[in-house]
Design a protein around this motif. Structure first.
Motif, mmCIF file in Angstrom:
data_model
loop_
_atom_site.group_PDB
_atom_site.id
_atom_site.type_symbol
_atom_site.label_atom_id
_atom_site.label_comp_id
_atom_site.label_asym_id
_atom_site.label_seq_id
_atom_site.Cartn_x
_atom_site.Cartn_y
_atom_site.Cartn_z
ATOM 1 N N LEU A 53 -20.285 0.819 -13.201
ATOM 2 C CA LEU A 53 -20.053 1.532 -11.947
ATOM 3 C C LEU A 53 -18.608 1.344 -11.481
ATOM 4 N N ALA A 54 -18.069 0.139 -11.644
ATOM 5 C CA ALA A 54 -16.676 -0.123 -11.273
ATOM 6 C C ALA A 54 -15.737 0.756 -12.097
ATOM 7 N N TYR A 55 -16.031 0.902 -13.393
ATOM 8 C CA TYR A 55 -15.229 1.742 -14.280
ATOM 9 C C TYR A 55 -15.233 3.188 -13.790
ATOM 10 N N LEU A 56 -16.407 3.691 -13.448
ATOM 11 C CA LEU A 56 -16.557 5.065 -12.979
ATOM 12 C C LEU A 56 -15.847 5.284 -11.638
ATOM 13 N N LEU A 57 -16.102 4.413 -10.671
ATOM 14 C CA LEU A 57 -15.498 4.573 -9.349
ATOM 15 C C LEU A 57 -13.987 4.383 -9.386
ATOM 16 N N ARG A 58 -13.528 3.418 -10.166
ATOM 17 C CA ARG A 58 -12.087 3.184 -10.298
ATOM 18 C C ARG A 58 -11.399 4.400 -10.915
ATOM 19 N N GLY A 59 -12.028 4.988 -11.921
ATOM 20 C CA GLY A 59 -11.482 6.198 -12.541
ATOM 21 C C GLY A 59 -11.379 7.342 -11.543
ATOM 22 N N SER A 60 -12.371 7.480 -10.696
ATOM 23 C CA SER A 60 -12.367 8.530 -9.688
ATOM 24 C C SER A 60 -11.240 8.320 -8.674
ATOM 25 N N ILE A 61 -11.038 7.085 -8.263
ATOM 26 C CA ILE A 61 -9.953 6.767 -7.319
ATOM 27 C C ILE A 61 -8.599 7.031 -7.970
ATOM 28 N N LEU A 62 -8.443 6.600 -9.217
ATOM 29 C CA LEU A 62 -7.172 6.812 -9.917
ATOM 30 C C LEU A 62 -6.918 8.292 -10.159
ATOM 31 N N PHE A 63 -7.972 9.062 -10.402
ATOM 32 C CA PHE A 63 -7.820 10.509 -10.588
ATOM 33 C C PHE A 63 -7.250 11.142 -9.325
ATOM 34 N N LYS A 64 -7.737 10.705 -8.183
ATOM 35 C CA LYS A 64 -7.238 11.228 -6.902
ATOM 36 C C LYS A 64 -5.761 10.868 -6.715
ATOM 37 N N CYS A 65 -5.375 9.696 -7.188
ATOM 38 C CA CYS A 65 -4.019 9.184 -6.960
ATOM 39 C C CYS A 65 -3.032 9.499 -8.080
ATOM 40 N N MET A 66 -3.504 9.932 -9.240
ATOM 41 C CA MET A 66 -2.656 9.944 -10.429
ATOM 42 C C MET A 66 -1.430 10.831 -10.333
ATOM 43 N N SER A 67 -1.481 11.876 -9.551
ATOM 44 C CA SER A 67 -0.311 12.752 -9.457
ATOM 45 C C SER A 67 0.662 12.284 -8.380
ATOM 46 N N LEU A 68 0.319 11.205 -7.710
ATOM 47 C CA LEU A 68 1.157 10.688 -6.630
ATOM 48 C C LEU A 68 2.022 9.540 -7.129
ATOM 49 N N GLU A 69 3.079 9.282 -6.417
ATOM 50 C CA GLU A 69 3.911 8.120 -6.737
ATOM 51 C C GLU A 69 3.098 6.850 -6.478
ATOM 52 N N ALA A 70 3.389 5.790 -7.188
ATOM 53 C CA ALA A 70 2.633 4.538 -7.053
ATOM 54 C C ALA A 70 2.621 4.031 -5.615
ATOM 55 N N ASP A 71 3.703 4.242 -4.888
ATOM 56 C CA ASP A 71 3.748 3.744 -3.514
ATOM 57 C C ASP A 71 3.042 4.686 -2.539
ATOM 58 N N ARG A 72 2.459 5.767 -3.043
ATOM 59 C CA ARG A 72 1.749 6.710 -2.190
ATOM 60 C C ARG A 72 0.238 6.468 -2.195
ATOM 61 N N ILE A 73 -0.221 5.490 -2.962
ATOM 62 C CA ILE A 73 -1.633 5.117 -2.918
ATOM 63 C C ILE A 73 -1.860 4.474 -1.560
ATOM 64 N N THR A 74 -2.936 4.880 -0.906
ATOM 65 C CA THR A 74 -3.183 4.312 0.424
ATOM 66 C C THR A 74 -3.483 2.821 0.304
ATOM 67 N N GLU A 75 -3.293 2.134 1.397
ATOM 68 C CA GLU A 75 -3.562 0.701 1.435
ATOM 69 C C GLU A 75 -5.026 0.426 1.101
ATOM 70 N N GLN A 76 -5.916 1.264 1.622
ATOM 71 C CA GLN A 76 -7.345 1.093 1.359
ATOM 72 C C GLN A 76 -7.660 1.295 -0.113
ATOM 73 N N GLN A 77 -7.058 2.311 -0.738
ATOM 74 C CA GLN A 77 -7.297 2.552 -2.157
ATOM 75 C C GLN A 77 -6.803 1.380 -2.998
ATOM 76 N N GLU A 78 -5.616 0.885 -2.674
ATOM 77 C CA GLU A 78 -5.060 -0.255 -3.406
ATOM 78 C C GLU A 78 -5.947 -1.487 -3.254
ATOM 79 N N LYS A 79 -6.451 -1.707 -2.064
ATOM 80 C CA LYS A 79 -7.313 -2.861 -1.809
ATOM 81 C C LYS A 79 -8.603 -2.759 -2.623
#
Length: 146
Positions: A53-79
């Motif tokens: 489940l962690a693999y699946l959810l993490r992939g989904s979060i990274l998919f949302k963020c992947m086109s953004l710069e690394a510093d554009r990931i929200t604090e909540q997403q990074e946490k």
């Protein structure tokens, strides 16, 4: 409310998590649905998060963020990503997941244009007029062959 084809699942719905309701109106990026779900599970029942489940959810979060710069990931997403990575250190590196996601994002094999259009469909309505907006990622070579 669930769509008519999903009505039979209505009794199983425990909670609805809406990212739009979580947005504070600032210009900060809206949290992904997956990061909100992980945050909720971690607060209410952390034992439910398995490595799969962690693999699946993490992939989904990274998919949302992947086109953004690394510093554009929200604090909540990074946490949330950090918590999942600490709990399951065997998860593949973020860069590897992003690379695979980017590669498959532009590979339309086996997917019809209708499926691509429906994947990210957003509807806006004022009651009388309905407008549908969809995002389609493709290379110029693919677009030329459609």
């Amino acid at each position: 409310l669930l769509d008519s084809e999903d009505k039979s699942l209505e009794s199983a719905v425990v909670k609805v998590i809406n990212p739009d309701e979580q947005c504070d109106g600032s210009l900060e990026l809206q949290a992904s649905s997956s990061s909100l779900v992980v945050k909720e599970i971690l607060q209410e029942a952390p034992e439910l998060i398995t490595q799969q489940l962690a693999y699946l959810l993490r992939g989904s979060i990274l998919f949302k963020c992947m086109s953004l710069e690394a510093d554009r990931i929200t604090e909540q997403q990074e946490k949330v990503l950090s918590i999942l990575e600490e709990k399951f250190p065997d998860l593949p590196p973020r860069e590897e997941i992003i690379s695979v996601l980017q590669e498959t994002q532009f590979n339309p094999q086996g997917v019809s244009i209708e499926e691509v259009m429906l994947k990210d469909l957003k509807e806006i309505s004022d009651g009388e007029i309905k407008v549908a907006i969809s995002t389609v990622y493709m290379t110029l070579e693919v677009r030329g062959s459609l």
